[in-house]
Design a protein around this motif. Structure first.
Motif, PDB file in Angstrom:
ATOM      1  N   ILE A  33       0.832  -1.208   0.000  1.00 31.10           N
ATOM      2  CA  ILE A  33       0.000   0.000   0.000  1.00 31.10           C
ATOM      3  C   ILE A  33       0.865   1.256   0.000  1.00 31.10           C
ATOM      4  O   ILE A  33       0.598   2.211  -0.737  1.00 31.10           O
ATOM      5  CB  ILE A  33      -0.939   0.006   1.228  1.00 31.10           C
ATOM      6  CG1 ILE A  33      -1.876  -1.211   1.181  1.00 31.10           C
ATOM      7  CG2 ILE A  33      -1.749   1.297   1.289  1.00 31.10           C
ATOM      8  CD1 ILE A  33      -2.729  -1.367   2.415  1.00 31.10           C
ATOM      9  N   VAL A  34       1.928   1.240   0.819  1.00 25.49           N
ATOM     10  CA  VAL A  34       2.739   2.446   1.021  1.00 25.49           C
ATOM     11  C   VAL A  34       3.606   2.756  -0.199  1.00 25.49           C
ATOM     12  O   VAL A  34       3.712   3.915  -0.628  1.00 25.49           O
ATOM     13  CB  VAL A  34       3.611   2.294   2.285  1.00 25.49           C
ATOM     14  CG1 VAL A  34       4.540   3.498   2.437  1.00 25.49           C
ATOM     15  CG2 VAL A  34       2.732   2.140   3.522  1.00 25.49           C
ATOM     16  N   ILE A  35       4.252   1.730  -0.780  1.00 23.15           N
ATOM     17  CA  ILE A  35       5.202   1.958  -1.878  1.00 23.15           C
ATOM     18  C   ILE A  35       4.548   2.616  -3.097  1.00 23.15           C
ATOM     19  O   ILE A  35       5.082   3.599  -3.628  1.00 23.15           O
ATOM     20  CB  ILE A  35       5.899   0.633  -2.268  1.00 23.15           C
ATOM     21  CG1 ILE A  35       6.749   0.115  -1.104  1.00 23.15           C
ATOM     22  CG2 ILE A  35       6.769   0.838  -3.502  1.00 23.15           C
ATOM     23  CD1 ILE A  35       7.833   1.057  -0.647  1.00 23.15           C
ATOM     24  N   PRO A  36       3.390   2.129  -3.586  1.00 24.09           N
ATOM     25  CA  PRO A  36       2.763   2.841  -4.724  1.00 24.09           C
ATOM     26  C   PRO A  36       2.412   4.291  -4.401  1.00 24.09           C
ATOM     27  O   PRO A  36       2.529   5.164  -5.270  1.00 24.09           O
ATOM     28  CB  PRO A  36       1.503   2.008  -5.006  1.00 24.09           C
ATOM     29  CG  PRO A  36       1.795   0.664  -4.476  1.00 24.09           C
ATOM     30  CD  PRO A  36       2.655   0.885  -3.268  1.00 24.09           C
ATOM     31  N   ILE A  37       1.998   4.551  -3.146  1.00 31.62           N
ATOM     32  CA  ILE A  37       1.659   5.927  -2.770  1.00 31.62           C
ATOM     33  C   ILE A  37       2.900   6.815  -2.794  1.00 31.62           C
ATOM     34  O   ILE A  37       2.869   7.948  -3.306  1.00 31.62           O
ATOM     35  CB  ILE A  37       0.988   5.947  -1.383  1.00 31.62           C
ATOM     36  CG1 ILE A  37      -0.386   5.259  -1.453  1.00 31.62           C
ATOM     37  CG2 ILE A  37       0.837   7.370  -0.871  1.00 31.62           C
ATOM     38  CD1 ILE A  37      -1.074   5.132  -0.114  1.00 31.62           C
ATOM     39  N   LEU A  38       4.026   6.313  -2.271  1.00 31.04           N
ATOM     40  CA  LEU A  38       5.258   7.102  -2.252  1.00 31.04           C
ATOM     41  C   LEU A  38       5.785   7.338  -3.669  1.00 31.04           C
ATOM     42  O   LEU A  38       6.233   8.445  -4.000  1.00 31.04           O
ATOM     43  CB  LEU A  38       6.315   6.396  -1.403  1.00 31.04           C
ATOM     44  CG  LEU A  38       6.035   6.330   0.104  1.00 31.04           C
ATOM     45  CD1 LEU A  38       7.130   5.549   0.817  1.00 31.04           C
ATOM     46  CD2 LEU A  38       5.918   7.727   0.697  1.00 31.04           C
ATOM     47  N   LEU A  39       5.734   6.293  -4.519  1.00 32.81           N
ATOM     48  CA  LEU A  39       6.161   6.474  -5.907  1.00 32.81           C
ATOM     49  C   LEU A  39       5.278   7.500  -6.622  1.00 32.81           C
ATOM     50  O   LEU A  39       5.775   8.349  -7.376  1.00 32.81           O
ATOM     51  CB  LEU A  39       6.115   5.134  -6.643  1.00 32.81           C
ATOM     52  CG  LEU A  39       7.209   4.123  -6.297  1.00 32.81           C
ATOM     53  CD1 LEU A  39       6.912   2.779  -6.957  1.00 32.81           C
ATOM     54  CD2 LEU A  39       8.579   4.624  -6.725  1.00 32.81           C
ATOM     55  N   SER A  40       3.985   7.420  -6.363  1.00 26.80           N
ATOM     56  CA  SER A  40       3.062   8.379  -6.984  1.00 26.80           C
ATOM     57  C   SER A  40       3.335   9.800  -6.512  1.00 26.80           C
ATOM     58  O   SER A  40       3.237  10.752  -7.294  1.00 26.80           O
ATOM     59  CB  SER A  40       1.617   7.995  -6.657  1.00 26.80           C
ATOM     60  OG  SER A  40       1.328   6.685  -7.082  1.00 26.80           O
ATOM     61  N   LEU A  41       3.695   9.951  -5.243  1.00 25.87           N
ATOM     62  CA  LEU A  41       4.026  11.276  -4.712  1.00 25.87           C
ATOM     63  C   LEU A  41       5.245  11.853  -5.425  1.00 25.87           C
ATOM     64  O   LEU A  41       5.265  13.048  -5.788  1.00 25.87           O
ATOM     65  CB  LEU A  41       4.269  11.190  -3.212  1.00 25.87           C
ATOM     66  CG  LEU A  41       4.676  12.483  -2.508  1.00 25.87           C
ATOM     67  CD1 LEU A  41       3.582  13.539  -2.657  1.00 25.87           C
ATOM     68  CD2 LEU A  41       4.965  12.237  -1.030  1.00 25.87           C
ATOM     69  N   LEU A  42       6.268  11.021  -5.657  1.00 27.15           N
ATOM     70  CA  LEU A  42       7.457  11.490  -6.379  1.00 27.15           C
ATOM     71  C   LEU A  42       7.103  11.905  -7.806  1.00 27.15           C
ATOM     72  O   LEU A  42       7.544  12.962  -8.284  1.00 27.15           O
ATOM     73  CB  LEU A  42       8.516  10.382  -6.410  1.00 27.15           C
ATOM     74  CG  LEU A  42       9.157   9.981  -5.090  1.00 27.15           C
ATOM     75  CD1 LEU A  42      10.247   8.942  -5.332  1.00 27.15           C
ATOM     76  CD2 LEU A  42       9.736  11.180  -4.374  1.00 27.15           C
ATOM     77  N   PHE A  43       6.314  11.085  -8.487  1.00 28.41           N
ATOM     78  CA  PHE A  43       5.933  11.425  -9.864  1.00 28.41           C
ATOM     79  C   PHE A  43       5.051  12.677  -9.899  1.00 28.41           C
ATOM     80  O   PHE A  43       5.139  13.472 -10.845  1.00 28.41           O
ATOM     81  CB  PHE A  43       5.208  10.248 -10.508  1.00 28.41           C
ATOM     82  CG  PHE A  43       6.076   9.031 -10.699  1.00 28.41           C
ATOM     83  CD1 PHE A  43       7.405   9.168 -11.064  1.00 28.41           C
ATOM     84  CD2 PHE A  43       5.576   7.755 -10.514  1.00 28.41           C
ATOM     85  CE1 PHE A  43       8.223   8.061 -11.232  1.00 28.41           C
ATOM     86  CE2 PHE A  43       6.379   6.644 -10.688  1.00 28.41           C
ATOM     87  CZ  PHE A  43       7.702   6.797 -11.044  1.00 28.41           C
TER      88      PHE A  43
END
Length: 395
Positions: A33-43
């Protein structure tokens, strides 16, 4: 009336350790759950200037600007992946040639082992069979876990554009939420933190893109010089995999070596691939990383390596990729909160003085003299150490 509670050092240490254990446990078990959210935040941070340009210069409505920004990002990713898959399919068409060349190399290795270790080909085959006897079940487990990982990757590829779109769409809403968490007198500091995080992450990602393009160009040129087939696609794959710390370049090197077998079984071509990758990595690690990537986030090598190891232990390749941006965000926050400022300094890359050695300027990271240590401590105005240092100097 002062309601502030003061705890002894051991209690603060216990609270800190428990908090760290809780954070790492949540990250480990909630990584899907956390990793896709963090990657999306960077993008989203990366695409923010694009959406702002479309909105302010071309007068796009906010929603249309966000949709168009994410759509352009998806098109670029799909274009790169389509080109790579198209080229890899051509490499796969040469599979028979690869097998023949690989069998030639394997036969040469067997002859070398026979001449140097007096082991016949039959004995070598028996040793290999014994070593791989129990690997069938392991292979099944690996295939099963790979399929599960592939399924999770497909799910993330669907969620990440959606999350990125929502981060861009509700950017103002999230900022107002953060402002409501803090008192009005802290809003100026909050604004400064958010601005510096945006600048650091955008600069870091742009630095990574420059690094990727440079490594791709250098590798492609090197492969063309040695006469490699599929030089362009192998250069692109090397540039992309180089974004994964440590292990990425190993996979790229192995793939490039396998690709040499599509042409000739000559060992000189394999040696040329190794030389090209080593030279490119020397340029990357000693020039590009220092000037293009590390200079953007001001994080020292120790903090970077430890962060990458911890990120890899928590969430594999994704954690390794996210480690540096997360450390950069933490450093920005720590530098602006007085009790956490020492930890921000510990993560930072304090520019050292230089000294001349044979007409070469080298960084002076440390000195063993007690007088310099005393001066450093005096400069940071740490009274708890000043008295002890003075007594040592007097002795």
């Amino acid at each position: 009336m002062n309601d502030t509670l003061r705890f002894p050092f051991y209690a603060k240490l216990a609270f800190t350790l428990v908090s760290l254990m809780a954070i790492f446990t949540i990250l480990y078990f909630g990584q899907s759950i956390v990793i896709p959210i963090l990657l999306s935040l960077l993008f989203a941070i990366l695409l923010r200037p694009v959406a702002h340009f479309l909105k302010s210069k071309l007068r796009f409505p906010h929603v249309i600007a966000v949709i168009f920004s994410v759509f352009l990002f998806i098109l670029v990713v799909i274009g790169i992946l389509t080109f790579i898959s198209w080229q890899i399919s051509d490499i796969a068409n040469d599979w028979d040639t690869i097998k023949n060349n690989l069998s030639i190399h394997f036969s040469n290795i067997q002859e070398m082992v026979r001449d140097n270790f007096n082991l016949s080909k039959g004995e070598q085959k028996k040793l290999i069979d014994d070593a791989t006897k129990n690997s069938i079940e392991t292979g099944k487990n690996i295939i099963g876990s790979t399929l599960m990982s592939f399924t999770g990757t497909l799910l993330n590829l669907t969620l990440i554009p959606i999350y990125t779109f929502l981060f861009l769409l509700y950017r103002t809403h999230f900022i107002k939420f953060l402002s409501k968490l803090f008192k009005p007198e802290h809003h100026k500091k909050l604004k400064d933190i958010l601005f510096q995080i945006k600048v650091s992450i955008q600069s870091y990602i742009i630095g990574l893109i420059i690094q990727m393009l440079t490594v791709t160009a250098l590798t492609t040129i090197g492969f063309m010089i040695i006469g490699m087939k599929y030089a362009i696609v192998l250069g692109i794959i090397t540039g992309l995999l180089n974004l994964i710390p440590y292990i990425g370049i190993l996979f790229a090197g192995l793939l490039s070596i396998v690709a040499t077998l599509t042409g000739s079984p000559d060992l000189s071509l394999i040696l040329g691939v190794i030389i090209v990758i080593v030279i490119v990595q020397l340029i990357d690690n000693n020039l590009l990383v220092t000037l293009v990537v590390s200079s953007k986030v001001k994080i020292n090598a120790f903090a970077s390596i430890v962060g990458i190891i911890i990120g890899g232990a928590i969430s594999g390749v994704s954690g390794m990729f996210l480690a540096i941006p997360i450390i950069a965000i933490l450093k920005v926050i720590f530098d602006r909160i007085e009790p956490l400022e020492p930890w921000g300094y510990l993560m930072g890359d304090d520019l050292p003085k230089t000294y001349t050695w044979h007409n070469i300027k080298l960084p002076l990271f440390d000195s063993e003299s007690s007088s310099e240590t005393s001066q450093i401590i005096t400069d940071v105005k740490a009274p708890i150490f000043t008295e002890t240092t003075t007594e040592t100097d007097e002795k």
